[in-house]
Scaffold this motif. Sequence first.
Motif, PDB file in Angstrom:
ATOM      1  N   PHE A  77      21.717 -32.113 -22.022  1.00 17.89           N
ATOM      2  CA  PHE A  77      22.085 -30.807 -23.098  1.00 17.89           C
ATOM      3  C   PHE A  77      21.986 -29.724 -21.950  1.00 17.89           C
ATOM      4  CE2 PHE A  77      17.420 -32.755 -25.088  1.00 17.89           C
ATOM      5  CZ  PHE A  77      18.273 -33.658 -25.710  1.00 17.89           C
ATOM      6  N   THR A  78      23.277 -30.053 -20.864  1.00 15.18           N
ATOM      7  CA  THR A  78      23.332 -29.486 -20.105  1.00 15.18           C
ATOM      8  C   THR A  78      25.107 -27.817 -20.583  1.00 15.18           C
ATOM      9  OG1 THR A  78      23.071 -30.206 -17.948  1.00 15.18           O
ATOM     10  CG2 THR A  78      24.846 -28.873 -18.074  1.00 15.18           C
ATOM     11  N   ARG A  79      24.663 -27.074 -20.468  1.00 13.88           N
ATOM     12  CA  ARG A  79      26.086 -26.009 -20.723  1.00 13.88           C
ATOM     13  C   ARG A  79      26.227 -24.912 -20.028  1.00 13.88           C
ATOM     14  NH1 ARG A  79      26.155 -21.815 -24.406  1.00 13.88           N
ATOM     15  NH2 ARG A  79      27.524 -21.351 -23.078  1.00 13.88           N
ATOM     16  N   GLU A  80      27.370 -24.513 -20.110  1.00 11.83           N
ATOM     17  CA  GLU A  80      27.387 -23.388 -19.335  1.00 11.83           C
ATOM     18  C   GLU A  80      27.223 -21.778 -19.153  1.00 11.83           C
ATOM     19  OE1 GLU A  80      29.556 -20.722 -19.469  1.00 11.83           O
ATOM     20  OE2 GLU A  80      30.057 -21.355 -22.223  1.00 11.83           O
ATOM     21  N   CYS A 121      16.122 -26.705 -26.792  1.00  8.91           N
ATOM     22  CA  CYS A 121      16.155 -27.908 -27.033  1.00  8.91           C
ATOM     23  C   CYS A 121      15.597 -28.382 -25.005  1.00  8.91           C
ATOM     24  CB  CYS A 121      17.677 -28.249 -25.951  1.00  8.91           C
ATOM     25  SG  CYS A 121      18.468 -27.146 -24.807  1.00  8.91           S
ATOM     26  N   GLY A 122      14.828 -29.834 -24.879  1.00  6.27           N
ATOM     27  CA  GLY A 122      14.476 -29.763 -23.547  1.00  6.27           C
ATOM     28  C   GLY A 122      13.797 -30.578 -24.217  1.00  6.27           C
ATOM     29  N   GLU A 157       9.289 -18.560 -23.289  1.00  7.81           N
ATOM     30  CA  GLU A 157      10.328 -18.188 -24.701  1.00  7.81           C
ATOM     31  C   GLU A 157      11.126 -18.874 -25.404  1.00  7.81           C
ATOM     32  OE1 GLU A 157      10.526 -17.792 -21.026  1.00  7.81           O
ATOM     33  OE2 GLU A 157      12.298 -18.680 -20.422  1.00  7.81           O
ATOM     34  N   LEU A 158      11.020 -20.090 -24.730  1.00  4.12           N
ATOM     35  CA  LEU A 158      11.765 -21.668 -25.623  1.00  4.12           C
ATOM     36  C   LEU A 158      11.094 -21.711 -26.343  1.00  4.12           C
ATOM     37  CD1 LEU A 158      13.483 -23.878 -23.868  1.00  4.12           C
ATOM     38  CD2 LEU A 158      14.688 -22.618 -25.185  1.00  4.12           C
ATOM     39  N   ILE A 159       9.293 -21.547 -26.340  1.00  2.00           N
ATOM     40  CA  ILE A 159       8.509 -22.008 -26.955  1.00  2.00           C
ATOM     41  C   ILE A 159       8.278 -21.441 -28.292  1.00  2.00           C
ATOM     42  CG2 ILE A 159       6.315 -22.715 -27.549  1.00  2.00           C
ATOM     43  CD1 ILE A 159       7.460 -24.714 -26.295  1.00  2.00           C
ATOM     44  N   GLY A 160       8.827 -20.310 -28.220  1.00  4.84           N
ATOM     45  CA  GLY A 160       8.967 -18.225 -28.883  1.00  4.84           C
ATOM     46  C   GLY A 160       9.548 -18.674 -29.578  1.00  4.84           C
ATOM     47  N   ARG A 161      10.669 -19.110 -29.403  1.00  6.65           N
ATOM     48  CA  ARG A 161      12.601 -18.967 -30.076  1.00  6.65           C
ATOM     49  C   ARG A 161      12.962 -18.480 -29.977  1.00  6.65           C
ATOM     50  NH1 ARG A 161      12.678 -24.037 -32.927  1.00  6.65           N
ATOM     51  NH2 ARG A 161      10.922 -25.147 -32.751  1.00  6.65           N
ATOM     52  N   LYS A 162      12.517 -17.297 -28.865  1.00  8.70           N
ATOM     53  CA  LYS A 162      13.392 -16.286 -28.018  1.00  8.70           C
ATOM     54  C   LYS A 162      14.576 -16.665 -27.492  1.00  8.70           C
ATOM     55  CE  LYS A 162       9.209 -13.661 -26.679  1.00  8.70           C
ATOM     56  NZ  LYS A 162       8.423 -13.809 -25.967  1.00  8.70           N
ATOM     57  N   SER A 210      14.138 -32.452 -27.106  1.00  7.64           N
ATOM     58  CA  SER A 210      14.683 -32.761 -28.517  1.00  7.64           C
ATOM     59  C   SER A 210      15.307 -31.827 -28.003  1.00  7.64           C
ATOM     60  CB  SER A 210      13.341 -32.663 -29.492  1.00  7.64           C
ATOM     61  OG  SER A 210      12.740 -31.212 -28.687  1.00  7.64           O
ATOM     62  N   ILE A 211      16.260 -30.974 -29.373  1.00  8.70           N
ATOM     63  CA  ILE A 211      17.000 -30.201 -29.393  1.00  8.70           C
ATOM     64  C   ILE A 211      16.823 -29.590 -30.563  1.00  8.70           C
ATOM     65  CG2 ILE A 211      18.948 -31.625 -29.135  1.00  8.70           C
ATOM     66  CD1 ILE A 211      20.485 -29.056 -28.544  1.00  8.70           C
ATOM     67  N   SER A 212      16.436 -28.539 -30.748  1.00  7.68           N
ATOM     68  CA  SER A 212      17.393 -27.952 -32.205  1.00  7.68           C
ATOM     69  C   SER A 212      18.190 -27.003 -31.809  1.00  7.68           C
ATOM     70  CB  SER A 212      15.492 -28.312 -32.757  1.00  7.68           C
ATOM     71  OG  SER A 212      14.997 -27.067 -32.017  1.00  7.68           O
TER      72      SER A 212
END
Length: 924
Positions: free
Chosen positions: A178-181, A192-193, A201-206, A592-594
């Motif tokens: 899931f790495t990215r630059e 993702c994760g 902030e990920l959970i909140g989809r920000k 997961s990634i979405s």
Amino acid sequence: MVNPVGSSKVEQNNIKSIIGSSYNRLYSQFTSDELTEVGNYKILKQIGEGSFGKVYLALHRPTHRKVCLKTSDKNDPNIVREVFYHRQFDFPYITKLYEVIVTESKVWMALEYCPGKELYDHLLSLHRISLLECGELFAQISGAVYYAHSMHCVHRDLKLENILLDKNGNAKLTDFGFTRECMTKTTLETVCGTTVYMAPELIGRKTYDGFKIDTWSLGVILYTLITGSLPFDDDDEAKTKWKIVNEEPKYDPKLIPDDAKDLISRLLAKNPGERPSLPQVLRHPFLQPYGSVVLDQTEKILCRQRSGGIQFKSKLERRLLKRLKQSGIDTQAVKQSILKRKCDSLSGLWLLLLAQEKKQENCKCPKRSRSVLSVKKVIENATHNDINKTSDDILKPALELSRATSLSKMLNKGSDMVTSMTPISAKKSKDSAKVLHPTFSKIPSQRAYSHSIVNSPRKSNNFLQKVSSFFKSKKNPNNSSNSNSSIYTGVGEDSVASSKGVPASGPFLVKKTSSFQKSRTDVGADSSKTNSKESLKKKVACTIALSSGANVALKYSKTSGNSMEGVKETPELFSNEHVRIEEPRLKRFKSSISSEISRTSTGNYDSESVENSRSISFDGKVSPPPIRTRPLSEISQISNDTYISEYSTDGNNSSFKISDTAKPSYIRKGSETTSQYSASSEKMTNGYGRKFVRRDLSIISTASSASERSSRTDSFYDITTATPAITTGNGSNRNSNFKESVLPRFGTQRPWTGKRTYTTSRHGKNARRSSKRGIFKISSSNTDSIIQEVSSSEEEDHNILYNKRAGLPKPVLQTKGLTENGLDEHDEEGDDEAGDDEYAVHTDGEFSIKPQFSDDVIDKQRGLANVKAVATKRSLSEGSNWSSSYLDSDGNRQRVSSMLEDDRDSTAYAPDKNMSGKELKRLL
Ligand SMILES: Nc1ncnc2c1ncn2[C@@H]1O[C@H](COP(=O)(O)OP(=O)(O)OP(=O)(O)O)[C@@H](O)[C@H]1O
């Protein structure tokens, strides 16, 4: 009766039976479904399984070094990403990627073997890890993350399962799927994760800062390491998410000392801006002395790697190069392979030889090491034979010695080479843990060492000669007698090797694991210890208490610099002795990634939103919207941005539009791949275990990051391609003298080209249909080239499509594809290699020589008479759209959209065979 050559009939029969059995062995090897060899690697046994493939313990034949072979289906959307980023990392606490082998349906990654397995399993077996070990491991993990961040990469899936332990118990970060630059864009969108490790902030989809979500995950890891349970966890995933967003973790003072609490709470700050930087983390008192040492080492490594030219400069490397040269190996090719991070067989050879050399050098060495070993021996004997004798009188001086040795070693380590700071050095510092805490983590090192001696009869000094002869024998297949004998011997050796190798490694692992666990067992973690052990623990605990009493707990201040004044220890440290040990609430979680949670154009929600909507909304008030299950599998059903963009490499949610056609990943042959093909697995967490949602795999390979762009200069295309020896033996490789399993393929200039066969699977039909509709993509994007391999259906359809014009473009999946399609930049560029690179460097976005449009759009394009060539591209920034241009017959650049607006009559367009690379560049 004696035959003409003087053999008796009995002897003849013996010879016959020997030949017969060899023949049969070879035959069964050819026909066996079980894979025994890939490239230069002999598979010993399976040691794990990931979502997309198995993981094996294997032996690198030339060097006899153990590696981990991780296999992945090519339709794993993350494999390209994983290889792409992983190969850039050269750091002691990141698993090394030696080589990548591409076979027909799989990608094989030869990785540094970590017999200690996952940190997750380690923790599970111990329930909890001593604070000092936590500190050391966490410093190593943070160092690895700091290194990756400094390379402008975010991991995005940091978790215990993705941290392995090497034979010395050092942490090794792995799994870069899931790495990215983050060089070009620090604000990311792709969610993702793994839920329990996800930042609020990920959970909140920000949109989020990639670096900060890694920092959060580190907080979760540290909390879990110390307490044995996750900071935010609930059986209901939605509740878990709610907790992450709204709750603070529980800090049990019996388990978490103040300085650890301070660090964790900073890492787990809800506001990403308040989370500390990684240097701040590494300087935190809780992590001392390891944190500062790791920080210094990391910075030195980064500094040297950034300044370039660190390779082949050290004495050891120069010596090795010389010896390779003497053995007749093309050292220039080796250098190129390493410098360009080709991950081919030469890379594998070099890196493993280097590791071998280093190991030997370490073995040769130093009294100091020996004294450490003897100390370990004393401890081991004392611990295992007569616990009562192992009083602090025995332990303390010995451990102090080793601790001093290891720390001074750590501190004095040159950073000439990454390898000069082998984890062993860091591990030695773990000895200090024994002074302060009664774990016996040196013992496994001793075991491992002894084992490696005992089980390494082959590791003679002349291994280079063996390497050389190995390759010579590979290179000389025409020597029939040699060849035959080598085949037969090979088979024979195989069986010997497996009968030696497998059992040797089997017990080793088993034994090692158990000893490893035993030795690392926290004093307080096992209430069923013997009395003698209890008395030992008490004695050592007394020592700790005394020593900790002398140490002032260091208070963390934001401005604190290197805190090397003393080794942190708090009374709570050994209070582990007295706490009630609960079963850790640890579950294995899948990543997961979405993409965005936003409702999609078809009114569906992505899988995570399905999960989210089960019960609790984040503010606890709004009830979730009704859910419709996302349509699965069929390409035609994929018609919303969110869905598709889930596999965008970098959160380019808008990169692919409804009109974007499926990518060639669908165009694949073979039942093996097609089974997962149109419906890939998305890894998801359901709170208990694995839940796989079949997903479409359309966006495997949108290389769109700056680092990808820059790395296009690397010969990712030169990654070894091979099929197992068995396949090779079946004569599947017809096109090259040196193809496939005959490795290394010196000076491989023209890597892999997709094979084509026909498939009758439904995916094949999709593929055919796609091809007919003109979605065939030839991309200069390296990422595409690796996985977008083959299509049986392609050929069929391209014949249909392209026969209308002169010349059928072959699906050559690399920059050189341009050449093969008549877009021969080399004619103009002159230099073959430079041509590739320059072309790639100057590529400002993704492109293909066929536009990627929906079927109806493509249908419209058919019959366009004056199209010379068409190119599709998009910029590298997130959210950019695809745009297409074409060159008309007068050589003028036109936008495809205008062409479509005109709705002129079209014919199928194909790249003009005579079009040069420069013309294509102009077009783009
Ligand atoms: N370098 C290695 N050395 C030893 N074992 C390894 C190594 N890499 C992976 N493994 C083993 O293989 C298992 C699966 O590997 P890994 O988790 O990397 O696969 P994956 O496909 O990424 O899995 P996941 O679906 O969990 O992301 C691991 O649990 C580990 O036990």
